[in-house]
Motif scaffolding. Structure first.
Motif, PDB file in Angstrom:
ATOM      1  N   UNK A 222       0.866  -1.182   0.000  1.00 48.57           N
ATOM      2  CA  UNK A 222       0.000   0.000   0.000  1.00 48.57           C
ATOM      3  C   UNK A 222       0.901   1.230   0.000  1.00 48.57           C
ATOM      4  N   UNK A 223       1.068   1.857  -1.168  1.00 51.14           N
ATOM      5  CA  UNK A 223       2.030   2.948  -1.337  1.00 51.14           C
ATOM      6  C   UNK A 223       1.321   4.253  -1.682  1.00 51.14           C
ATOM      7  N   UNK A 224       1.787   5.359  -1.077  1.00 52.81           N
ATOM      8  CA  UNK A 224       1.248   6.694  -1.323  1.00 52.81           C
ATOM      9  C   UNK A 224       2.360   7.568  -1.912  1.00 52.81           C
ATOM     10  N   UNK A 225       2.046   8.250  -3.011  1.00 54.66           N
ATOM     11  CA  UNK A 225       2.986   9.197  -3.622  1.00 54.66           C
ATOM     12  C   UNK A 225       2.449  10.610  -3.374  1.00 54.66           C
ATOM     13  N   UNK A 226       3.298  11.508  -2.893  1.00 51.05           N
ATOM     14  CA  UNK A 226       2.879  12.894  -2.760  1.00 51.05           C
ATOM     15  C   UNK A 226       4.101  13.805  -2.806  1.00 51.05           C
ATOM     16  N   UNK A 227       3.819  15.093  -2.965  1.00 50.01           N
ATOM     17  CA  UNK A 227       4.863  16.099  -3.143  1.00 50.01           C
ATOM     18  C   UNK A 227       5.205  16.734  -1.798  1.00 50.01           C
ATOM     19  N   UNK A 228       6.491  16.764  -1.457  1.00 46.79           N
ATOM     20  CA  UNK A 228       6.911  17.430  -0.222  1.00 46.79           C
ATOM     21  C   UNK A 228       6.728  18.932  -0.355  1.00 46.79           C
ATOM     22  N   UNK A 229       7.057  19.483  -1.529  1.00 45.78           N
ATOM     23  CA  UNK A 229       6.904  20.911  -1.776  1.00 45.78           C
ATOM     24  C   UNK A 229       5.437  21.226  -2.068  1.00 45.78           C
ATOM     25  N   UNK A 230       5.137  22.505  -2.147  1.00 48.91           N
ATOM     26  CA  UNK A 230       3.772  22.912  -2.485  1.00 48.91           C
ATOM     27  C   UNK A 230       3.508  22.641  -3.966  1.00 48.91           C
TER      28      UNK A 230
END
Length: 654
Positions: A222-230
């Motif tokens: 179960x993997x989530x990808x997201x951006x650390x920056x805005x």
């Protein structure tokens, strides 16, 4: 006599002794075995792939651990494919004894993997070539389930349960189109995955994070990808390589179950994405935004089929779709597609359409509900047995507000402007004040029959689409492996011309289909009115719009006065009206292929009872263009020679 228990005990002791001897032998000679394995790989890389594979230092760490230092793979005279400072790993010895390689731990520190293309030269090209010496059995059928499960198991075995990556960089350089994904840190411990990733291209740089659960031994993740920056995550490389810009706020991949039982492989899970933004000139002329999408999937593989089960569900904003997709080779090669949507409100469907893809539907309001079914089947060995059935079951559906488009426009007078290669053409007024505007009853019945026969024979009876035409279009496009035939009806051509543009985008085609369905199934205008507008706006030649202009341009006639031969000619030029002049030779006579097309259309109309032989009496002479169109023909002027000046003088005196 020994009992069975004693025999089993004896066999166990013997097996234990053998394993112990093998283990001792392995420990004594393992350094030599490791060197031999590395030499074998190096020789293979050199002989088969013209590449140098080098490990400067290799040693064992404990009983099952291996440490490799300064590992390099470099094709001759090309960019290095990878170079890694240190790899440290351990393997499961018990799995190794039965022939499986299962990693327990993995540490990689400081390295890069790069794929480059300079001109037409790729540093990885040698590794894409198929082994010519590999034997092939053309009669051998691959067991899809067994093959897929074997590959998945091997891949998951290579995913360690304890992993640390530091500064591992993946690079792409495609003739200056560059993308770099740097895993500054990746840790996997006790099934928990955490990462810190830096992404750089020629146009942007970002910091990503992938968190979640990775459990390779229990085949779950179960993997989530997201951006650390805005801001949204931008997809690298595709923007420069394919002019395809994509971004999203977050994405999730979940695998709940991978199971092999009774000869079938089951893969269950879901994936979701938030605020997907896509921009490409072939999709739409503006950004397309999908706010929320989720796919709950169940893949099924058997010995002779691959499928997405109908229990799968695709959620698209408020739209819910149950797809069934199958590829089956049990007897023939058969492709199947079934789509089912449960009952849903028409307004929910409209508001769920992606922004930018259906701009003309923004603000549209409707009542009622509907469900939809699509059945498609294509047998590669029996292409003409294709099945294509599309059905909308609607209940009290009514459009109460048109939104950004006024469909009632068709029932009144309006100004039409064709757009050619993005450039608006001169305005054409569709109404009585235009001297070239021609009511349907003032257009030759022969022309109406010719155009309907060649463009849309069932126009007066269908509801905008012809299933049989879709079938034949699909068959031909599959055979030619390209889009070589459409299934456009007069209704679709009319909507494209009046409400949309000629741009070749997915957006335009989808809007065209939906608008045609709304117009035809809500009786917004009559078939006769649609046909009348169609005849008065379509292009019949270079800067020639409407049948009134066309009749004068080609024959200096009114549309009502056109004879059968002239009508056959006009019907045949509709697909490519600006190229009509190529139908004629340097003598001004029609070429054989053009007359053959008109003869085919005429005979077809004879067979359907739309023409009788008496209609063509006295029309056997070659067709002659008497209007302005004649000046566009490439007619060669004949040379004349003056024989006697006196004869010439007499001619003038006469």
């Amino acid at each position: 006599m020994r009992t069975n228990k004693q025999k089993v005990l004896l066999a166990s002791k013997i097996l234990g002794i053998v394993i112990a001897v093998l283990l001792i032998g392995f420990l004594l000679f393992r350094d030599e075995l490791l060197d031999q394995a590395i030499d074998k790989v190096s020789t293979t890389m050199k002989l088969e792939y013209n590449s140098d594979f080098v490990i400067k230092k290799a040693s064992f760490d404990g009983v099952s651990g291996v440490e490799l230092n300064d590992i390099t793979l470099a094709p001759k005279n090309l960019d290095t494919i990878f170079k890694i400072q240190r790899i440290k790993t351990s393997v499961n010895l018990w799995k190794l004894l039965i022939g499986d390689v299962q990693l327990g731990t993995l540490q990689i520190k400081n390295g890069y993997v790069q794929l480059t293309k300079k001109g037409n030269v790729k540093n990885f090209a040698a590794f894409l070539k198929k082994d010519k010496n590999e034997p092939k059995d053309l009669n051998e059928k691959k067991d899809y389930a067994e093959f897929a499960y074997r590959i998945i198991s091997k891949v998951l075995n290579l995913v360690p349960t304890d992993m640390t990556l530091e500064n591992l960089v993946f690079k792409i350089d495609d003739n200056g189109k560059k993308a770099t994904v740097n895993f500054k840190k990746l840790t996997l411990f006790d099934t928990k995955l955490e990462t810190a990733i830096e992404v750089k291209t020629n146009s942007f740089s970002q910091r990503w994070r992938i968190n979640g659960i990775a459990d390779p031994r229990n085949k779950k993740g179960d993997l989530h990808f997201f951006n650390i920056d805005t801001g949204a995550i931008k997809v690298p490389y595709f923007d420069e390589r394919y002019n395809l810009k994509m971004s999203f706020d977050s994405i999730r991949f979940n695998i709940q179950n991978i199971d092999m039982s009774h000869g079938e492989l089951h893969l269950d899970g879901y994936s979701s994405i938030a605020n997907l933004n896509i921009n490409h000139k072939r999709i739409a002329n503006k950004d397309v935004v999908i706010k929320n999408a989720r796919f709950d999937y169940r893949f099924l593989l058997g010995s002779d089929f691959i499928s997405i089960d109908s229990s799968s569900t695709f959620h698209f904003n408020k739209i819910k779709i149950h797809p069934y997709i199958s590829y089956n080779t049990e007897e023939d090669t058969i492709y199947r597609l079934r789509i089912r949507t449960p009952k849903m409100k028409t307004q929910d469907f409209i508001t769920s359409l992606p922004d930018g893809l259906f701009t003309h539907f923004q603000g549209m309001e409707a009542t009622g509900d509907f469900d939809y079914k699509l059945d498609f089947m294509y047998n590669k060995n029996k292409p003409n047995a294709i099945i294509f059935n599309s059905n909308v079951n609607k209940r009290n559906v009514k459009i109460t507000k048109y939104g950004n488009i006024d469909l009632n426009k068709l029932n009144g007078e309006f100004t039409y402007r064709a757009i050619d290669n993005g450039v608006p053409q001169r305005p054409i007024f569709v109404g009585a004040s235009n001297p070239y505007y021609t009511p349907l009853d003032q257009i030759s019945p022969y022309l109406q029959k010719c155009v309907l026969t060649s463009e849309d024979p069932s126009f007066m009876s269908h509801r905008g689409f012809i299933n049989e035409a879709f079938k034949q279009s699909i068959v031909k496009n599959i055979r030619t492996k390209k889009f070589s035939r459409g299934a456009s009806t007069i209704s679709m051509q009319l909507v494209k011309n009046v409400f949309l543009t000629r741009e070749k985008t997915l957006s335009r085609k989808l809007e065209e289909i939906l608008l045609v369905y709304i117009i035809e199934n809500n009786h917004i205008t009559s078939k006769q009115r649609m046909l009348e507008v169609y005849f008065n706006i379509i292009e019949w030649g270079p800067n020639v719009y409407g049948i009134g202009e066309a009749a004068e341009f080609y024959f200096q006639k009114k549309p009502i006065d056109l004879n059968v031969r002239e009508c056959l000619f006009l019907a045949n030029i509709i697909p490519k009206p600006k190229k009509f002049m190529w139908q004629f030779d340097q003598e001004g006579l029609q070429k054989a292929y053009a007359t053959k097309q008109q003869t085919f259309l005429r005979n077809l109309m004879f067979r359907r009872g739309l023409l009788v032989p008496e209609d063509t009496i006295g029309l056997s002479a070659p067709i002659t263009l008497t209007g302005r169109a004649h000046s566009l023909l490439n007619i060669k002027v004949k040379d004349t020679t003056v024989v006697d000046s006196l004869d010439t003088k007499e001619e003038f005196d006469f």
